[in-house]
Design an enzyme around this catalytic site. Structure first.
Site, PDB file in Angstrom:
ATOM      1  N   TYR A 260       0.849  -1.184   0.000  1.00  0.00           N
ATOM      2  CA  TYR A 260       0.000   0.000   0.000  1.00  0.00           C
ATOM      3  C   TYR A 260       0.890   1.241   0.000  1.00  0.00           C
ATOM      4  O   TYR A 260       2.082   1.154   0.289  1.00  0.00           O
ATOM      5  CB  TYR A 260      -0.975   0.016   1.185  1.00  0.00           C
ATOM      6  CG  TYR A 260      -0.377  -0.226   2.551  1.00  0.00           C
ATOM      7  CD1 TYR A 260       0.284   0.779   3.247  1.00  0.00           C
ATOM      8  CD2 TYR A 260      -0.501  -1.469   3.161  1.00  0.00           C
ATOM      9  CE1 TYR A 260       0.812   0.562   4.494  1.00  0.00           C
ATOM     10  CE2 TYR A 260       0.027  -1.706   4.422  1.00  0.00           C
ATOM     11  CZ  TYR A 260       0.692  -0.682   5.085  1.00  0.00           C
ATOM     12  OH  TYR A 260       1.219  -0.916   6.337  1.00  0.00           O
ATOM     13  N   HIS A 310       5.961  -0.644   1.313  1.00  0.00           N
ATOM     14  CA  HIS A 310       5.917   0.418   0.309  1.00  0.00           C
ATOM     15  C   HIS A 310       6.964   0.155  -0.775  1.00  0.00           C
ATOM     16  O   HIS A 310       8.042  -0.367  -0.486  1.00  0.00           O
ATOM     17  CB  HIS A 310       6.201   1.786   0.925  1.00  0.00           C
ATOM     18  CG  HIS A 310       5.431   2.063   2.177  1.00  0.00           C
ATOM     19  ND1 HIS A 310       4.072   1.888   2.258  1.00  0.00           N
ATOM     20  CD2 HIS A 310       5.835   2.504   3.400  1.00  0.00           C
ATOM     21  CE1 HIS A 310       3.677   2.201   3.477  1.00  0.00           C
ATOM     22  NE2 HIS A 310       4.723   2.574   4.186  1.00  0.00           N
TER      23      HIS A 310
END
Length: 334
Positions: A260, A310
């Site tokens: 995400y 990430h």
């Protein structure tokens, strides 16, 4: 055959030809990729006028815009959640709940109803005056801010967006002193002054329950980590980052890279959607290639870059592309 009857037949024949030609033209138009720019121009016009007038020298959405930006940018998805837009599609809800899985999540609709009894059910105020030029400073936490002397430039913006810890006391010359919006999640929460809007990024239903608790009873002390049971913040200025917008950022802008988006990238896209002009500070490494926070003495710190959730390189490349296309202006510090 009478003259009126002949005219009616001719008229019907012409009408039939027009309808046939028009049907063929539209059918061909939507099959032919070479006519992409016609649909692109139409989409761009809609998105431009929905954002309202802009009086900046360089506006985020221009009439003659870039196809890449137009393909990714969707003005119709609002970054903040309200009662009205809180209903999530099944696909969005499953994706959002997957981010930080809960074993027995509470009923989402009931939690949202309780949430908007504690905080205002409204979205960010948007000035639509003809002379509007809404400026944003998105201030990251990179050590490249040390010695930058960007403070007064940052403070000159209408909206100043910071994230997570982001102290300003003692660092005003480099990072400024004003904060209008502070983006955080429960595990990174800090106390805020009465004039700052708390922008909560929720990863799960429990995070919405946490903000309710943190502003009222203080009963929630643990999510997957210990969290502040109470928080100092103006509950009339609390805003919730929409899970729908969260998913849009991940899919449209990051194209599924990483688990995400980072808080910094989510904050940047928040600014791109609410502001006409966006200046970006404190992103990336310092001049020596070190990744650390500006308040840290240890230049070799910065394990935050390797969280595993990430895709920092992809986010950085998209950010640089936005700067290259003059959608944002990046200040790289020292």
């Amino acid at each position: 055959m009478s003259l009126p009857r002949q005219r009616r037949i001719r008229t019907l024949a012409v009408l039939f030809c027009v309808i046939t030609f028009t049907t063929f033209l539209f059918s061909y138009t939507f099959r032919d990729p070479s006519l992409y720019f016609l649909k692109y121009a139409s989409h761009l016009s809609d998105s431009f006028f929905s954002k309202g007038p802009c009086a900046c020298q360089q506006c985020m959405v221009e009439v003659e815009d870039d196809p890449w930006f137009s393909e990714h940018f969707n003005q119709s998805i609002h970054p903040l959640m309200s009662r009205e837009n809180s209903v999530l599609s099944d696909e969005t809800f499953k994706w959002w709940q997957w981010l930080q899985s809960e074993r027995q999540p509470a009923n989402f609709s009931e939690v949202v109803e309780e949430l908007f009894q504690v905080i205002p059910d409204e979205v960010l105020y948007m000035d639509s005056s003809p002379e509007r030029c809404r400026t944003c400073s998105v201030v990251g936490n990179s050590g490249n801010l040390k010695g930058s002397h960007y403070g007064s430039l940052i403070d000159s913006s209408d909206f100043i967006i910071r994230m997570n810890q982001a102290p300003t006391s003692g660092f005003e010359e480099d990072v400024g002193s004003r904060t209008t919006h502070h983006v955080m999640y429960p595990e990174s929460a800090i106390d805020l002054d009465n004039n700052t809007s708390l922008v909560l990024i929720p990863f799960k239903t429990l995070d919405l329950q946490w903000i309710i608790s943190a502003l009222t009873t203080g009963t929630i002390k643990y999510t997957y980590l210990p969290v502040m049971s109470r928080i100092k913040a103006n509950k009339d200025k609390v805003l919730i980052y929409s899970p729908t917008f969260f998913k849009y950022v991940y899919e449209a802008w990051l194209e599924g890279h990483g688990r995400y988006p980072s808080t910094g990238f989510l904050s940047l896209l928040f600014a791109i959607h609410i502001c006409d002009e966006v200046n970006v500070f404190g992103f990336g490494a310092d001049q020596y290639g070190n990744w650390h926070h500006y308040w840290e003495e240890n230049r070799l710190a910065g394990a935050f870059r390797h969280t595993g959730v990430h895709d920092g390189s992809y986010e950085h490349n998209v950010t640089l592309l936005l700067a290259d296309k003059h959608k944002i202006q990046m200040f790289k510090g020292r």
